[in-house]
Design a protein around this motif. Structure first.
Motif, short mmCIF file in Angstrom:
data_model
loop_
_atom_site.label_atom_id
_atom_site.label_comp_id
_atom_site.label_asym_id
_atom_site.label_seq_id
_atom_site.Cartn_x
_atom_site.Cartn_y
_atom_site.Cartn_z
N VAL A 1 -23.48 -67.03 -58.75
CA VAL A 1 -24.62 -67.52 -57.97
C VAL A 1 -25.26 -68.73 -58.64
CG1 VAL A 1 -26.95 -66.94 -57.20
CG2 VAL A 1 -25.10 -65.31 -56.86
N LEU A 2 -25.37 -68.71 -59.96
CA LEU A 2 -26.00 -69.83 -60.67
C LEU A 2 -25.17 -71.11 -60.57
CD1 LEU A 2 -27.35 -68.06 -63.89
CD2 LEU A 2 -28.64 -68.80 -61.86
N ARG A 3 -23.89 -70.97 -60.27
CA ARG A 3 -23.03 -72.15 -60.10
C ARG A 3 -23.07 -72.70 -58.68
NH1 ARG A 3 -19.17 -69.28 -63.49
NH2 ARG A 3 -18.02 -68.66 -61.62
N MET A 4 -23.73 -71.99 -57.76
CA MET A 4 -23.82 -72.46 -56.39
C MET A 4 -24.73 -73.68 -56.31
SD MET A 4 -24.15 -68.89 -54.23
CE MET A 4 -22.80 -67.72 -54.14
N CYS A 5 -24.34 -74.63 -55.50
CA CYS A 5 -25.12 -75.88 -55.38
C CYS A 5 -26.35 -75.70 -54.50
CB CYS A 5 -24.24 -76.98 -54.79
SG CYS A 5 -22.80 -77.38 -55.83
N SER A 6 -26.22 -74.89 -53.46
CA SER A 6 -27.31 -74.74 -52.49
C SER A 6 -28.28 -73.65 -52.92
CB SER A 6 -26.73 -74.41 -51.11
OG SER A 6 -27.74 -74.00 -50.23
N ALA A 7 -29.57 -73.99 -52.91
CA ALA A 7 -30.60 -73.01 -53.24
C ALA A 7 -30.66 -71.92 -52.18
CB ALA A 7 -31.96 -73.70 -53.34
N GLN A 8 -30.36 -72.28 -50.94
CA GLN A 8 -30.35 -71.30 -49.85
C GLN A 8 -29.24 -70.28 -50.04
OE1 GLN A 8 -29.98 -73.04 -45.97
NE2 GLN A 8 -30.32 -71.11 -44.89
N SER A 9 -28.07 -70.74 -50.49
CA SER A 9 -26.94 -69.84 -50.75
C SER A 9 -27.27 -68.88 -51.89
CB SER A 9 -25.69 -70.64 -51.10
OG SER A 9 -25.31 -71.46 -50.02
N ARG A 10 -27.93 -69.41 -52.92
CA ARG A 10 -28.32 -68.55 -54.04
C ARG A 10 -29.31 -67.50 -53.59
NH1 ARG A 10 -28.38 -73.58 -56.94
NH2 ARG A 10 -30.66 -73.68 -56.72
N ALA A 11 -30.30 -67.90 -52.81
CA ALA A 11 -31.31 -66.96 -52.34
C ALA A 11 -30.69 -65.88 -51.45
CB ALA A 11 -32.40 -67.70 -51.57
N ARG A 12 -29.73 -66.28 -50.59
CA ARG A 12 -29.07 -65.32 -49.71
C ARG A 12 -28.25 -64.31 -50.50
NH1 ARG A 12 -27.22 -68.73 -46.46
NH2 ARG A 12 -25.09 -68.95 -47.27
N ALA A 13 -27.56 -64.80 -51.54
CA ALA A 13 -26.74 -63.91 -52.37
C ALA A 13 -27.60 -62.91 -53.12
CB ALA A 13 -25.92 -64.74 -53.36
N PHE A 14 -28.70 -63.38 -53.69
CA PHE A 14 -29.59 -62.47 -54.42
C PHE A 14 -30.26 -61.47 -53.48
CE2 PHE A 14 -29.88 -65.73 -57.95
CZ PHE A 14 -29.29 -64.91 -58.90
N HIS A 15 -30.60 -61.93 -52.28
CA HIS A 15 -31.23 -61.03 -51.30
C HIS A 15 -30.26 -59.93 -50.88
CE1 HIS A 15 -34.12 -59.88 -48.20
NE2 HIS A 15 -33.10 -59.76 -47.38
N THR A 16 -28.98 -60.26 -50.76
CA THR A 16 -27.96 -59.28 -50.39
C THR A 16 -27.88 -58.16 -51.43
OG1 THR A 16 -26.67 -61.00 -49.29
CG2 THR A 16 -25.52 -58.97 -49.84
N CYS A 17 -28.09 -58.50 -52.70
CA CYS A 17 -27.94 -57.54 -53.79
C CYS A 17 -29.23 -56.78 -54.11
CB CYS A 17 -27.46 -58.24 -55.05
SG CYS A 17 -25.87 -59.08 -54.88
N SER A 18 -30.37 -57.29 -53.64
CA SER A 18 -31.65 -56.72 -54.06
C SER A 18 -31.82 -55.26 -53.65
CB SER A 18 -32.80 -57.56 -53.51
OG SER A 18 -32.79 -57.57 -52.09
#
Length: 311
Positions: free
Chosen positions: A223-240
């Motif tokens: 996730v930290l290597r993802m360029c898009s902040a939106q993609s990072r937020a979506r990935a973290f939200h999926t795992c929360s």
């Protein structure tokens, strides 16, 4: 466990010995049990009737919801009945079977939480291979293997707890037949049983938490290597949602079982209530209120239901 042993009757002392608190506590714990049943059955039904949720992630979620129903039903009905009854005796066989089924579904829950973490790891870290790695066949194989391992573990747990001699007091200072309060009643040496239980608990719980930690370390790195902040937020939200369920279940379980029996205190009953009553009730809300796909499927289901009623 000989014939004389099976004639033993235990007395469950319950949550409190105050007669004035029995009825209020019955009402207080009846509501969470009803919510647990309705919430988890609702999750299972919603996933089955919504084609958009026919994915491995929600397959594991339905298995988790089913386990929560069984896990809670092993404990809550007996606890509720004892709150309204003056006779709180339980036979040796009934006590043993309650513990066996409790250990069985608790072990399955551990494995399912690990599978759900691995599923998220593959979905985020290897999205192009997700369908190949987490196929329907693999999902069923993982679940079947967890049931088999949980069954074997529960047999060993039960033998360690009930395989000794009971010749002293028969009052279990708990609201169900759990490891520590039952072991305290044994008049034979429990050291070897405690070591086996501790080792098996380590394999089941610590082993699965290691799988979860490794999965999330890999997820965080990706996730930290993802360029898009939106993609990072979506990935973290999926795992929360999964992380909240893991923290609730394993936090109280570690408090209960990864400490010597001599150090157990009255807080044990509170911890037991959290992972046998509160956690199964909260899990449907954790996975539905924080999940856009589940909320979307629920809205579509409600619209279809309203249309059918109008017709």
């Amino acid at each position: 466990m000989g014939g004389n042993q099976t004639q033993i009757k235990f007395i469950l002392l319950g949550i409190t010995d105050s007669p004035h608190a029995q009825t209020p506590l019955f009402v207080f714990f009846l509501l969470p049990y009803i919510v647990t049943l309705v919430g988890n059955v609702g999750i299972i039904t919603l996933v089955r009737v919504s084609p958009s949720l026919h994915t491995p992630m929600y397959f594991f979620l339905t298995q988790f919801a089913f386990t929560d129903i069984c896990y809670s039903t092993v404990i809550s009905p007996r606890m509720l009945a004892d709150l309204l009854s003056e006779d709180k005796t339980i036979s040796f066989t009934a006590c043993m079977m309650q513990f066996f089924t409790f250990a069985f579904f608790a072990a399955i829950e551990c494995h399912l939480l690990a599978m759900m973490a691995y599923d998220r790891h593959v979905a985020i870290c290897q999205p192009l291979l997700y369908v190949t790695i987490i196929s329907s066949r693999v999902c069923w194989q993982l679940v079947a293997s967890s049931y088999l391992f949980a069954f074997l573990s529960a047999i060993v747990y039960t033998w360690c707890v009930f395989g000794g001699s009971f010749c002293g007091p028969n009052r279990i200072d708990h609201f169900f037949c759990d490891v520590v309060p039952v072991l305290k009643l044994m008049c034979s040496d429990t050291h070897s049983s405690e070591m086996v239980i501790f080792a098996l608990f380590t394999i089941n719980d610590v082993g699965t938490i290691v799988v979860i930690l490794l999965s999330y370390i890999s997820i965080i790195r990706t996730v930290l290597r993802m360029c898009s902040a939106q993609s990072r937020a979506r990935a973290f939200h999926t795992c929360s949602s999964h992380l909240m369920a893991v923290s609730l279940f394993f936090g109280t379980a570690f408090f209960m079982y990864l400490q010597p029996p001599s150090s157990h205190r009255n807080l044990d009953k509170v911890a037991s209530i959290i992972y046998t009553v509160v956690a199964p009730m909260l899990n449907p809300f954790i996975y539905s209120l924080r999940n856009k796909e589940v909320k979307g499927a629920l809205k579509r289901f409600q619209k279809i239901h309203c249309i059918c009623l109008c017709l």
